[in-house]
Scaffold this motif. Structure first.
Motif, PDB file in Angstrom:
ATOM      1  N   LEU A  14      -0.820  80.294 144.362  1.00 24.71           N
ATOM      2  CA  LEU A  14      -0.031  79.406 143.501  1.00 24.71           C
ATOM      3  C   LEU A  14       1.432  79.400 143.905  1.00 24.71           C
ATOM      4  N   ARG A  15       1.958  80.569 144.215  1.00 24.43           N
ATOM      5  CA  ARG A  15       3.374  80.657 144.559  1.00 24.43           C
ATOM      6  C   ARG A  15       3.665  80.100 145.942  1.00 24.43           C
ATOM      7  N   SER A  16       2.834  80.436 146.909  1.00 24.08           N
ATOM      8  CA  SER A  16       3.144  80.096 148.292  1.00 24.08           C
ATOM      9  C   SER A  16       2.658  78.722 148.714  1.00 24.08           C
ATOM     10  N   MET A  17       1.596  78.219 148.084  1.00 24.78           N
ATOM     11  CA  MET A  17       1.010  76.956 148.519  1.00 24.78           C
ATOM     12  C   MET A  17       1.160  75.847 147.482  1.00 24.78           C
ATOM     13  N   ALA A  18       0.883  76.146 146.213  1.00 27.42           N
ATOM     14  CA  ALA A  18       1.005  75.113 145.180  1.00 27.42           C
ATOM     15  C   ALA A  18       2.439  74.893 144.747  1.00 27.42           C
ATOM     16  N   GLY A  19       3.312  75.871 145.023  1.00 23.81           N
ATOM     17  CA  GLY A  19       4.729  75.682 144.723  1.00 23.81           C
ATOM     18  C   GLY A  19       5.075  75.769 143.254  1.00 23.81           C
ATOM     19  N   VAL A  20       4.373  76.617 142.494  1.00 19.07           N
ATOM     20  CA  VAL A  20       4.667  76.777 141.072  1.00 19.07           C
ATOM     21  C   VAL A  20       4.959  78.241 140.791  1.00 19.07           C
ATOM     22  N   ALA A  21       5.656  78.478 139.696  1.00 22.88           N
ATOM     23  CA  ALA A  21       5.953  79.846 139.284  1.00 22.88           C
ATOM     24  C   ALA A  21       4.674  80.507 138.784  1.00 22.88           C
ATOM     25  N   ALA A  22       4.411  81.703 139.277  1.00 22.09           N
ATOM     26  CA  ALA A  22       3.190  82.423 138.893  1.00 22.09           C
ATOM     27  C   ALA A  22       3.517  83.897 138.703  1.00 22.09           C
ATOM     28  N   PRO A  23       4.062  84.271 137.548  1.00 18.12           N
ATOM     29  CA  PRO A  23       4.427  85.678 137.331  1.00 18.12           C
ATOM     30  C   PRO A  23       3.203  86.572 137.254  1.00 18.12           C
ATOM     31  N   TYR A  24       3.358  87.790 137.724  1.00 18.24           N
ATOM     32  CA  TYR A  24       2.288  88.773 137.653  1.00 18.24           C
ATOM     33  C   TYR A  24       2.306  89.431 136.274  1.00 18.24           C
ATOM     34  N   PRO A  25       1.170  89.478 135.604  1.00 18.64           N
ATOM     35  CA  PRO A  25       1.147  90.129 134.286  1.00 18.64           C
ATOM     36  C   PRO A  25       1.170  91.638 134.429  1.00 18.64           C
ATOM     37  N   SER A  26       1.533  92.297 133.348  1.00 19.54           N
ATOM     38  CA  SER A  26       1.501  93.753 133.311  1.00 19.54           C
ATOM     39  C   SER A  26       0.192  94.176 132.654  1.00 19.54           C
ATOM     40  N   TYR A  27      -0.737  94.639 133.473  1.00 17.06           N
ATOM     41  CA  TYR A  27      -2.030  95.041 132.938  1.00 17.06           C
ATOM     42  C   TYR A  27      -1.889  96.315 132.114  1.00 17.06           C
ATOM     43  N   LEU A  28      -2.739  96.445 131.133  1.00 16.72           N
ATOM     44  CA  LEU A  28      -2.739  97.613 130.257  1.00 16.72           C
ATOM     45  C   LEU A  28      -3.031  98.873 131.068  1.00 16.72           C
ATOM     46  N   ARG A  29      -2.256  99.908 130.811  1.00 16.26           N
ATOM     47  CA  ARG A  29      -2.449 101.182 131.490  1.00 16.26           C
ATOM     48  C   ARG A  29      -2.847 102.253 130.484  1.00 16.26           C
ATOM     49  N   ALA A  30      -3.558 103.237 130.989  1.00 19.84           N
ATOM     50  CA  ALA A  30      -3.962 104.338 130.126  1.00 19.84           C
ATOM     51  C   ALA A  30      -2.748 105.145 129.696  1.00 19.84           C
ATOM     52  N   PRO A  60      -9.422  98.951 131.476  1.00 21.41           N
ATOM     53  CA  PRO A  60      -9.507  97.520 131.832  1.00 21.41           C
ATOM     54  C   PRO A  60     -10.294  96.686 130.830  1.00 21.41           C
ATOM     55  N   LEU A  61     -11.296  97.272 130.198  1.00 22.89           N
ATOM     56  CA  LEU A  61     -12.094  96.509 129.240  1.00 22.89           C
ATOM     57  C   LEU A  61     -11.336  96.263 127.941  1.00 22.89           C
ATOM     58  N   ARG A  62     -10.264  97.000 127.694  1.00 22.15           N
ATOM     59  CA  ARG A  62      -9.444  96.790 126.493  1.00 22.15           C
ATOM     60  C   ARG A  62      -8.262  95.872 126.768  1.00 22.15           C
ATOM     61  N   ASP A  63      -8.169  95.383 127.993  1.00 23.84           N
ATOM     62  CA  ASP A  63      -7.031  94.551 128.390  1.00 23.84           C
ATOM     63  C   ASP A  63      -7.411  93.077 128.289  1.00 23.84           C
ATOM     64  N   VAL A  64      -6.659  92.316 127.529  1.00 25.51           N
ATOM     65  CA  VAL A  64      -6.945  90.895 127.349  1.00 25.51           C
ATOM     66  C   VAL A  64      -6.859  90.152 128.678  1.00 25.51           C
ATOM     67  N   GLN A  65      -5.904  90.518 129.524  1.00 24.13           N
ATOM     68  CA  GLN A  65      -5.746  89.813 130.780  1.00 24.13           C
ATOM     69  C   GLN A  65      -6.970  89.978 131.682  1.00 24.13           C
ATOM     70  N   THR A  66      -7.647  91.109 131.595  1.00 24.25           N
ATOM     71  CA  THR A  66      -8.872  91.292 132.365  1.00 24.25           C
ATOM     72  C   THR A  66      -9.935  90.283 131.939  1.00 24.25           C
ATOM     73  N   TRP A  67     -10.044  90.051 130.646  1.00 30.60           N
ATOM     74  CA  TRP A  67     -11.009  89.066 130.159  1.00 30.60           C
ATOM     75  C   TRP A  67     -10.609  87.651 130.597  1.00 30.60           C
ATOM     76  N   LEU A  68      -9.321  87.377 130.645  1.00 31.81           N
ATOM     77  CA  LEU A  68      -8.875  86.075 131.145  1.00 31.81           C
ATOM     78  C   LEU A  68      -9.157  85.935 132.638  1.00 31.81           C
ATOM     79  N   ASP A  69      -9.026  87.031 133.372  1.00 29.33           N
ATOM     80  CA  ASP A  69      -9.379  86.988 134.795  1.00 29.33           C
ATOM     81  C   ASP A  69     -10.860  86.686 134.980  1.00 29.33           C
ATOM     82  N   TRP A  70     -11.696  87.309 134.160  1.00 32.54           N
ATOM     83  CA  TRP A  70     -13.133  87.008 134.202  1.00 32.54           C
ATOM     84  C   TRP A  70     -13.376  85.526 133.916  1.00 32.54           C
ATOM     85  N   LEU A  71     -12.723  85.023 132.873  1.00 31.38           N
ATOM     86  CA  LEU A  71     -12.925  83.622 132.504  1.00 31.38           C
ATOM     87  C   LEU A  71     -12.501  82.699 133.639  1.00 31.38           C
TER      88      LEU A  71
END
Length: 454
Positions: A107-123, A136-147
């Motif tokens: 997204l950043r290098s080819m599509a030319g849009v801002a794509a911030p990296y999320p902060s995944y939940l840590r133990a 990882p299973l308690r992290d919402v972003q992981t479920w969004l990655d699956w989707l």
């Protein structure tokens, strides 16, 4: 307390448990890495990048879909086996993160849009081994990655198909005149030109195919841009929007904290100045008036002298209070605006101050912040710079109020912790403003602040 509020914010945005997210500083640094859109490209370069992004989307989405579907199926199917299903799901989550990370880079290098990296939940340090493993299973972003891995296959197939079709129509049509001779034709062979009634001649067939190629080439930028934008929109919503929301809330929390620190520091400074200045003078004034009252009966001349000294103390106290009031938004700023208030402030300085200001309505928070910038800068000039003149400029540029204060003093001004300029920077941070100080030894000095108007 500060980290607790940040945790609460992130908890609302992403259903994190309280106290299980990084601090504000860590999140600001790791989650919102500097991201800027690609610079302006030529039309040809943009078409190439859009085509590469759309075509390669299917190359990434297909293995992502296969891995995640297989992992979710195997994980849920083996949940009855102690530990095996959960381990498979955790591994699938990390695999989805890897695919999502590659997509953000695209997204950043080819599509030319801002794509911030999320902060995944840590133990958390106090979590047990099982809870830490299942983080990882308690992290919402992981479920969004699956989707995303499941949904992106559809948009990727669409984007790749459109791109391949348009490039094939363009290149095939424009070169048809060359390779048409190699097409084997049987006795019943019918060309496209013949089917639509343009004749059965070879020239009619070449003309039709070339026309199709030209039209496809002319519409190629729009087609590949639409294909790339469709896939990029889905990727950005699922992979980046939550990180942007959390980041925006963290920045708001930081701005509010900065404003609170600036206000507290200004209040302490004002209390100290009042205690050391006007309060002491008022105490002495009361003592002088009491002494003059006792002297009236026995020594009227001495009483008159004491009263004259008390009047002098009164005038000095008024001047000192007037100087302190410059650190508080004056009624003139509220009633007549920033330009008039700054000019009035400049007229009371010990050195000539030239003011250039645009007299237009501005938001109250921007006017107040700009007024404090000018007041602090002129105060520093009077105390430390040994300058003979100063210049103040206020202008609006691209939705931001730009304030510059220049002097011809000896320079050496720095934004040091606990000093006036540091408090000014904190105050500006409370309204998402910025402060720059350029003051080499020997001068001159420039203080430049930008305050957003939106």
């Amino acid at each position: 307390m500060r980290h607790a509020r940040a945790s609460l914010i992130v908890g609302v945005a992403g259903w994190y448990p309280l106290g299980r997210v990084p601090s504000v500083e860590v999140m600001t640094e790791t989650m919102l890495m500097p991201v800027v859109p690609l610079p302006a490209r030529s039309a040809t370069h943009r078409v190439v990048l859009d085509s590469a992004y759309a075509f390669s989307a299917f190359v990434l989405a297909l293995p992502a879909f296969v891995v995640v579907v297989a992992g979710l199926a195997a994980g849920t199917g083996t949940l009855v086996v102690a530990g095996v299903g959960l381990l498979v799901l955790v591994a699938t989550g990390y695999a989805a993160r890897g695919f999502a990370h590659v997509e953000r880079i695209r997204l950043r290098s080819m599509a030319g849009v801002a794509a911030p990296y999320p902060s995944y939940l840590r133990a958390a340090p106090g979590d047990g081994r099982v809870r830490a493993l299942l983080t990882p299973l308690r992290d919402v972003q992981t479920w969004l990655d699956w989707l995303w891995c499941l949904v992106a296959l559809l948009t990727a197939a669409f984007a790749s198909a459109v791109t391949v079709a348009w490039w094939a129509a363009s290149l095939g049509g424009l070169t048809y005149w060359f390779w048409e001779r190699f097409i084997p034709r049987g006795p019943d062979g019918t060309s496209l030109a013949q089917l639509i009634g343009l004749g059965s001649s070879r020239s009619a067939d070449i003309l039709l195919q070339t026309t199709i190629g030209v039209l496809a080439l002319l519409t190629l930028p729009v087609a590949v841009r639409f294909a790339a934008a469709t896939h990029a929109a889905v990727s950005r919503v699922l992979l980046c929007s939550r990180g942007e929301l959390v980041g925006r809330m963290v920045r708001m929390e930081e701005s509010r904290e900065s404003a609170h620190r600036a206000e507290a520091r200004s209040l302490r400074r004002l209390e100290r100045d009042i205690h050391d200045g006007p309060q002491q003078r008022l105490i002495r004034l009361g003592m002088d008036l009491g002494r003059a009252r006792r002297q009236l009966a026995d020594d009227p001349d001495q009483a008159a002298t004491t009263i004259d000294a008390a009047l002098t103390q009164t005038l000095e106290t008024v001047e000192e209070l007037r100087a302190l009031s410059r650190g508080i938004a004056p009624p003139l700023l509220v009633d007549r605006g920033l330009a008039v208030a700054v000019r009035e402030m400049a007229s009371g300085q010990a050195i000539p101050v030239h003011v250039v200001a645009e007299a237009e309505p501005l938001p109250p928070q921007a006017e107040t912040a700009a007024y404090f910038v000018v007041a602090e800068a002129l105060t520093n000039i009077a105390k430390h710079s040994q300058a003979s003149r100063a210049d103040v400029a206020l202008r609006v540029d691209d939705g931001r109020l730009v304030v510059t204060v220049d002097d011809d003093g000896r320079g050496g001004a720095q934004v040091a912790a606990g000093r006036g300029l540091d408090g000014l920077r904190e105050r500006l941070a409370g309204v998402d403003g910025t402060l720059e100080v350029a003051s080499p030894d020997g001068g001159p000095t420039r203080v430049r602040a930008e305050v957003p108007l939106g």
